[in-house]
Structures are given as C-alpha cells and as structure tokens.
Design an enzyme around this catalytic site. Structure first.
Site, PDB file in Angstrom:
ATOM      1  N   CYS A  35     -16.695  42.904 -56.268  1.00 32.31           N
ATOM      2  CA  CYS A  35     -15.582  42.391 -55.455  1.00 32.31           C
ATOM      3  C   CYS A  35     -14.374  43.309 -55.480  1.00 32.31           C
ATOM      4  O   CYS A  35     -13.393  43.073 -54.780  1.00 32.31           O
ATOM      5  CB  CYS A  35     -15.196  40.995 -55.907  1.00 32.31           C
ATOM      6  SG  CYS A  35     -16.547  39.808 -55.688  1.00 32.31           S
TER       7      CYS A  35
ATOM      8  N   CYS B 194     -13.860  26.733 -53.636  1.00 29.18           N
ATOM      9  CA  CYS B 194     -14.691  27.946 -53.605  1.00 29.18           C
ATOM     10  C   CYS B 194     -14.258  28.809 -52.423  1.00 29.18           C
ATOM     11  O   CYS B 194     -13.993  28.278 -51.342  1.00 29.18           O
ATOM     12  CB  CYS B 194     -16.166  27.590 -53.427  1.00 29.18           C
ATOM     13  SG  CYS B 194     -16.849  26.534 -54.732  1.00 29.18           S
TER      14      CYS B 194
ATOM     15  N   HIS C 147     -13.709  35.734 -47.907  1.00 30.93           N
ATOM     16  CA  HIS C 147     -13.978  36.754 -48.931  1.00 30.93           C
ATOM     17  C   HIS C 147     -15.158  37.642 -48.527  1.00 30.93           C
ATOM     18  O   HIS C 147     -16.260  37.502 -49.048  1.00 30.93           O
ATOM     19  CB  HIS C 147     -14.235  36.036 -50.259  1.00 30.93           C
ATOM     20  CG  HIS C 147     -14.449  36.948 -51.429  1.00 30.93           C
ATOM     21  ND1 HIS C 147     -14.015  38.265 -51.476  1.00 30.93           N
ATOM     22  CD2 HIS C 147     -15.050  36.710 -52.626  1.00 30.93           C
ATOM     23  CE1 HIS C 147     -14.364  38.786 -52.646  1.00 30.93           C
ATOM     24  NE2 HIS C 147     -14.996  37.877 -53.355  1.00 30.93           N
TER      25      HIS C 147
END
Ligand SMILES: [Zn+2]
Lengths: 378, 144
Positions: free
Chosen positions: A79, A199, A327
């Site tokens: 990430c 989330c 994301h």
C-alpha cells in the site's frame, strides 16, 4: 542536493472503470499532471510507476501518451507503492541527475473483494489458525491499542463518521454519504470491531505528480504554484516480537515519521493537515500517536474532541481518506499528495483547511513498509 | 475395493511435531539472543543478525491473549464466526490461532486472558490427497 518541488499533480475520480486498463487510467492522470505543470511528455526526463497487481504499467502509460525513450521503472511496495514511486522520483531530482521527473500510481481492483487473497497452503489455514484477512488484521491492531488505552468500539467508529463526512465535500471520492454513528456501528460486522463501513473501499484509480528541481522551477517561472517537498521518508519494519504473526503497522510508521520530521526540521505541531493511512477505522487512531499528532493514549480524546475533523486543531483525512475516497493500492500514496497540494494551493473548495501551509501524507504497506512525505507551499 | 489403512494425520504448521505420543511445538531459538522463530530453518536471526545458529526449543503450552478479532466475514468458503487470536506463549514466541471455548461477544472476552495451547483435528479439512491435519488451538485456562 537540489530542493525538489511539485509543479503538476492530478488524481482521476476514484471509482469503477471496468472497460478501462490500468495504463489508460494512469495515462489520464499523467496528462492531467503535465497540463497542471504546463509541460508536455517531451519534457519528462525520467519516470516511476507504482502498481501492485499488474506489471510494466509505466511503459504502457507512455505507449498511450508518447514514447520518448526515457528511463521508466516500475515499483511495487504494497500500500506504500505510490508513495515509493514518488520517493524514487524525488531522489532522481534531488541528486541533480534529472530536472523533471514523473511519478504515477495506478490500480484497477474493483471486483477483487475487500478481504484480500488467502494464503496458499496444503490446507487452507484461514479460520483454522486465526485470520489473515485485512479487516481482522487491522481489528487486531486496533484491539491492541484498545487493550492499552480503553478505546471503545464507538471511538473507532467515529473515525468513519468523520471521514465519510469529509468525503461529502470531495467530488472525487467514491463514497459521498453521511454515515451517523449508529449507522456505522450497526453496519454488517466484518471483523470486530470493524464493520463494513469501517473498511476502506476497493476502487480503480490513478494519480500522478510532476517533480522539478529548483533550477527548473525558476527557469519555467512556476514558483508561484510550486509546492516544496520538505521530506520524503521510507522505513521497513524493524524486528518486533509479534511481527509478522501480527503484522506491525506501528514501528515502520514511527520510524518514517521521525525521519521525515528530522529531514524537514519541523515538529508535528507545525502541520496544518494530515492525510494518513485509514485503510480501516481501527488504524487511524493508532497513527495519530505514531505520527506524533498526540501523546501516548491520547488518540481517544483526539477523535472525541473533533481535533482531527475539518475545523479542528489538526484536520486528518479531509479528503475522506481511504475509507471514503477509496483505496486503489498503487495510486493511494500519490493521491494523498494530491489532496495536500489542493489545500496548499487553496484549491480544495468547501473542505479547504484555512491557511494551510504545511501538510503530511502517510501510507503503510503490510509486509511491511511506511512512507511519509511533508509538503510546504513554496 | 481394497482396505487401505488411513494414513496418520499431518501437522498443519511446520512448528507442530507429531513424532511422540502427544503433538508438540518446537521453535527455532537464536543461540546469540534467544529470539524465537516459527519457520523450520533460517540463515540468520532477524533480531540480532547472528549467523551463529539456532537451537530447537519447546515452549510451555500456556500463554496470554494479546489481541483478537471476532471474525464474521472471511474469505469465501470459510466458516464464520470464529475468533482470530494472537497469543504470547510462555517461554515461546507469539502465535496466531483460533481461540475457542469463549462467546462471540467482546463484552464477555477478557482481552488479557490466560490460555492453554491444545491440539486437535484441523476442523475436518483435508488436502488433495485426503490427508487429515492436526492444528493448534487456544482455550481459556479459566474454564477449568
Ligand atoms: Zn538473535
């Protein structure tokens, strides 16, 4: 060593692009960044592309917008991939080898599911030896903090309330909806205490940035729009007793943050806004402390008091964060620099942090690494 | 049909050993700094960097719960709920595993409870050749 400046930056709206390719998404972001800097593909001297799930995307991007034969390298760092691409480009300019460098991050990941992929073994170990899913992994990280400082389920959930609220002011976020505390807490429980609304969201996305040496910024007369990179720090996980059985998201962040503050010669109190890695709501509170935004055990008060909401002492994730902006792994680390740049240039619209001069961007990649950048209006 | 005897179960992790009357755990312990590792072989110690080698080390079969999550949704096909736990083993490393014998309710879980390490069939899971496996599990000590 040259000071390095951002002179062009772009993020495409995050969302679902089932009929596009990563190269096409990345190319769109790169063209936007080139336009923002007022240069063309022929001016770019070197490029770094971050993408986790596909290979050679950097070259494929240039195959879309102009193949000039420059060095192009692809980087992958979980990430922290996008931030690592930026750091490589920053180093290329800082050393004086190049005057104009491009960093781009891209990922196409809708349809992949939010849980990540199962580890291979002769028999599946998920649910047999605990969980390796991301929601559970970050729940356990959060529970560790909660066991020390008494953080409640509601306090973790408030992170989502705040970041989702911020996203209602960000037209490029994928989730733009108010989510009151009860809604967050009563959403489907994925891995206690992370509900579905705690989330981050898998989306497709891309972001790109043009970096220039001070000499080039002055030559092109771009200083009035330039943003100075005060620090670019990367850390890997130091040895810790429970890592990797329990992935350690704290130590690498603490090291990267400390290095960044030292490089910039500032302290956390000098920051006006922070974009940090809220991949799960349980992670954000830990990073308040890891990034020195508060002292030990003070994250609970930070979220309760509104200190990290827009208008508070140190606004965190005014973009909506990974929880609402989305994301797209390879793009995330470039996208949070985009958010900081908007604020430092007074272009953030209704979510503008008033008087913002200095911002910090942070990402964590499991495995584990962390990158921290500090930006300042030139 | 031929009557083939069932082959004995296999360890579900490399640190589980089935060579005695009871399953046992064995970890690598750095000869220089004493740090323990789960994998069966290493070139050097991650903590001190020593290449001086490792001893096989059997820990206690008790430990302390460090953190956990009650997992309600997992990878497709995984039975839920279950409790994913990280336990600091007495005289051993930290280990991840399922915590069983406690309610799926955070208000009724002591986050720092003492646990024992037990061994059991790997929830009926079989590999492609039909082999059964033995895994470790955590259970609360206080249940005695
Ligand atoms: Zn050692």
């Amino acid at each position: 060593m040259s000071d390095v400046y951002i002179t062009g930056i772009e993020m495409i709206p995050f969302g679902r692009y089932p009929h596009r390719t990563p190269a096409s998404l990345g190319a769109e972001a790169v063209l936007g960044a080139l336009d923002d800097a007022g240069i063309t593909v022929h001016d770019v001297q070197t490029a770094y592309c971050g993408c986790v799930f596909q290979t050679m995307v950097g070259q494929k991007i240039f195959q879309q917008i102009g193949q000039t034969g420059i060095p192009v390298a692809n980087v992958s760092n979980a990430c922290a991939t996008g931030a690592t691409a930026v750091r490589e480009a920053w180093m290329a300019v800082r050393t004086g080898d190049y005057d104009i460098a491009l960093a781009v991050g891209v990922e196409q990941m809708t349809g992949m599911g939010m849980l990540g992929s199962a580890r291979q073994a002769s028999i599946p170990i998920e649910g047999l030896m605990g969980s390796t899913s991301m929601p559970a992994t970050f729940a356990e990280a959060g529970r560790e903090y909660a066991a020390k400082y008494g953080t409640s389920f509601a306090q973790f959930a408030k992170v989502s309330v705040k970041n989702h609220h911020h996203a209602t002011m960000n037209p490029k976020a994928v989730l733009r909806k108010e989510t009151p505390l009860e809604m967050v807490m009563e959403a489907e429980m994925i891995a206690y205490p992370n509900t579905k609304l705690m989330c981050s969201i898998n989306v497709d996305g891309a972001a790109a940035v043009i970096l220039m040496s001070e000499k080039k910024v002055r030559e092109l007369g771009l200083m009035d729009r330039a943003i100075r990179i005060r620090a670019s720090a990367l850390a890997s996980d130091p040895w810790q007793q429970r890592n990797p059985q329990m992935p350690d998201i704290n130590s690498a962040t603490q090291i990267a943050a400390q290095r960044a503050y030292e490089m910039a010669g500032i302290e956390a109190k000098d920051l006006d806004l922070v974009e940090l890695h809220d991949c799960f709501a349980t992670a954000e509170l830990l990073h308040y402390e890891n990034l020195q935004l508060c002292g030990a055990g003070e994250a609970n008060d930070m979220i309760d008091s509104g200190a990290t909401a827009l208008g508070g002492r140190i606004p965190v994730n005014v973009s909506g964060g990974l929880l609402s902006k989305g994301h797209p792994i390879g793009a995330t680390g470039v996208a949070n620099l985009y958010e900081l740049s908007l604020h430092l240039r007074r272009q953030a619209g209704e979510r503008q942090v008033e008087g913002a001069r200095m911002g910090l961007a942070h990402v964590v990649g499991l495995g584990t690494c962390s990158a921290v950048h500090i930006l300042e209006k030139a | 049909m031929t009557d083939t005897p069932a082959s004995p179960p296999l360890p579900a992790a490399s640190y589980i050993h089935l060579d005695g009357p009871e399953p046992r755990l064995s970890f690598l312990k750095c000869k220089s700094c004493g740090t323990m590792f789960l994998e069966p072989e290493r070139l050097a110690c991650a903590r001190c960097g020593s290449r001086g080698g490792f001893d096989a080390h059997e820990p206690k079969y008790e430990g302390t719960l460090h953190s956990y999550s009650i997992v309600h949704r997992s990878f497709p096909g995984t039975a839920v709920p279950f409790i994913s736990a990280v336990v600091d083993i007495d005289d051993g490393p930290s280990l991840k595993g399922n915590l069983r014998g406690v309610p799926f309710d955070a208000d009724r879980i002591d986050g720092a409870m003492r646990v024992r390490i037990v061994f059991d069939d790997a929830l009926g899971r079989r590999d492609a050749d039909g082999n059964a496996y033995i895994s470790h599990f955590f259970e609360p000590l206080a249940a005695d």
